[in-house]
Write an enzyme that holds these catalytic residues in place. Sequence first.
Site, PDB file in Angstrom:
ATOM      1  N   ASN A  66       0.785  -1.208  -0.038  1.00  0.00           N
ATOM      2  CA  ASN A  66      -0.006   0.032   0.138  1.00  0.00           C
ATOM      3  C   ASN A  66       0.980   1.164   0.012  1.00  0.00           C
ATOM      4  OD1 ASN A  66      -1.716   1.925   0.673  1.00  0.00           O
ATOM      5  ND2 ASN A  66      -2.547   1.356   2.539  1.00  0.00           N
ATOM      6  N   TRP A  67       0.953   1.848  -1.262  1.00  0.00           N
ATOM      7  CA  TRP A  67       1.836   2.943  -1.382  1.00  0.00           C
ATOM      8  C   TRP A  67       1.566   4.201  -0.813  1.00  0.00           C
ATOM      9  CZ3 TRP A  67       4.496   2.653  -6.848  1.00  0.00           C
ATOM     10  CH2 TRP A  67       5.140   1.303  -6.800  1.00  0.00           C
ATOM     11  N   LYS A  68      -0.085   4.256  -0.479  1.00  0.00           N
ATOM     12  CA  LYS A  68      -0.510   5.360   0.247  1.00  0.00           C
ATOM     13  C   LYS A  68      -0.219   6.472  -0.710  1.00  0.00           C
ATOM     14  CE  LYS A  68      -0.223   3.230   4.501  1.00  0.00           C
ATOM     15  NZ  LYS A  68      -0.091   3.511   5.951  1.00  0.00           N
ATOM     16  N   HIS A  74      -9.663   1.057   4.990  1.00  0.00           N
ATOM     17  CA  HIS A  74      -8.519   1.204   5.700  1.00  0.00           C
ATOM     18  C   HIS A  74      -8.586   2.205   6.831  1.00  0.00           C
ATOM     19  CE1 HIS A  74      -4.331   2.459   6.600  1.00  0.00           C
ATOM     20  NE2 HIS A  74      -4.082   1.621   5.966  1.00  0.00           N
ATOM     21  N   GLU A 125      -7.273   4.819   7.884  1.00  0.00           N
ATOM     22  CA  GLU A 125      -6.898   6.136   7.332  1.00  0.00           C
ATOM     23  C   GLU A 125      -8.038   6.682   6.669  1.00  0.00           C
ATOM     24  OE1 GLU A 125      -3.243   5.463   5.378  1.00  0.00           O
ATOM     25  OE2 GLU A 125      -2.246   4.970   7.362  1.00  0.00           O
ATOM     26  N   GLU A 133      -5.447  -5.026  10.624  1.00  0.00           N
ATOM     27  CA  GLU A 133      -4.463  -3.858  11.031  1.00  0.00           C
ATOM     28  C   GLU A 133      -4.669  -3.110  12.210  1.00  0.00           C
ATOM     29  OE1 GLU A 133      -2.557  -2.740   6.958  1.00  0.00           O
ATOM     30  OE2 GLU A 133      -4.203  -1.604   7.220  1.00  0.00           O
ATOM     31  N   GLY A 183       2.390   2.133  10.676  1.00  0.00           N
ATOM     32  CA  GLY A 183       3.232   3.350  10.510  1.00  0.00           C
ATOM     33  C   GLY A 183       4.280   3.831  11.957  1.00  0.00           C
ATOM     34  N   SER A 226       3.322  -2.062  10.442  1.00  0.00           N
ATOM     35  CA  SER A 226       4.771  -2.237  10.471  1.00  0.00           C
ATOM     36  C   SER A 226       5.181  -3.769  10.057  1.00  0.00           C
ATOM     37  CB  SER A 226       5.165  -1.816  11.858  1.00  0.00           C
ATOM     38  OG  SER A 226       4.630  -0.479  12.050  1.00  0.00           O
ATOM     39  N   GLY A 231       2.813  -1.178   4.458  1.00  0.00           N
ATOM     40  CA  GLY A 231       2.844   0.267   3.828  1.00  0.00           C
ATOM     41  C   GLY A 231       4.105   0.662   3.676  1.00  0.00           C
ATOM     42  N   GLY A 232       4.835   1.223   4.755  1.00  0.00           N
ATOM     43  CA  GLY A 232       6.070   1.913   4.712  1.00  0.00           C
ATOM     44  C   GLY A 232       7.018   0.807   3.869  1.00  0.00           C
TER      45      GLY A 232
HETATM   46  P1  PGA Z   1       2.494   0.168   7.500  1.00  0.00           P
HETATM   47  O1  PGA Z   1       1.325   0.448   7.020  1.00  0.00           O
HETATM   48  O2  PGA Z   1       3.070  -1.109   7.118  1.00  0.00           O
HETATM   49  O3  PGA Z   1       3.453   1.645   7.179  1.00  0.00           O
HETATM   50  O4  PGA Z   1       2.376   0.120   9.207  1.00  0.00           O
HETATM   51  C1  PGA Z   1       0.439  -0.706   6.806  1.00  0.00           C
HETATM   52  C2  PGA Z   1      -1.113   0.026   6.069  1.00  0.00           C
HETATM   53  O5  PGA Z   1      -1.481   0.994   6.510  1.00  0.00           O
HETATM   54  O6  PGA Z   1      -1.647  -0.874   5.334  1.00  0.00           O
END
Ligand code: PGA
Length: 252
Positions: free
Chosen positions: A9-11, A97, A99, A169, A175, A215, A236-237
């Site tokens: 997930n590159w956001k 998600h 977010e 998640e 993050g 993470s 994500g990251g």
């Molecule tokens: P993260 O994000 O790996 O940076 O914690 C995961 C996500 O939000 O899907």
Amino acid sequence: MRKHLVAGNWKMNLTYSEAKQLLSRIIDQKEKYSPSTEVVICPPAIYLASFSEHLRNHPAIKLGAQNCFHQDAGAYTGETSPAQLKSLDVKYCIIGHSERREHFNESYDLLAKKAKALLRHGIQPIFCCGEQLEVRSSNVYKEFIMKQIEESLFQLKPEEIAQVVIAYEPIWAIGTGKTATAIQAQEVQGLIRARVTKQFGEKVASEMTLLYGGSCKAENARELFAQPDVDGGLVGGASLDAAEFLQISNSF
Ligand code: PGA
């Protein structure tokens, strides 16, 4: 069908040229890694059309979207429909998600509509659920997560939910560098599968793919993916680094 799956997930990260460079690195390195894991990248929506062209000759990497609307077409300025995603050969779409739930007030019903609309077009939803730190600390996290699943996904028919990928998640792990332990991930994901079994039966539940996200990195993926109900990760990251992302996909 239940499978090993790792989705990046590159956001809302990377300029177009940076994103193309990352895509090239993933394409170049993918061959070194296990072909039995489904590798999905979810770039920002405006890059999907060009990425779809790039990936035409690289079927080992699947394309995913980070969001969609639930109508096929019409006066919905700024939105992207599942029909449009399908026309770009998008195979997966993240919905719900944390977010988006937080910043865009996405409701249970809206997520049910998005899931149904995606499935009508043969796109697999990656449905996210997970609790805030306060919910975890107050020890009602299991009920909280089950409610997220029941209120949205239990509106689907058995043949529909069988196609949904669920990503657990925990928000306190997203993050933050603070990953859930493999035991914590398994506890929740085992409960999710058990709840789906109760509602839809053994066959549907056993075929569902359940991911862990928060993470997830190369250094912890192996332990997480060794759990019986962790079929992969939503990353994500760490998905912004081609080598690390592909190493995660190789951690089964
Ligand atoms: P993260 O994000 O790996 O940076 O914690 C995961 C996500 O939000 O899907």
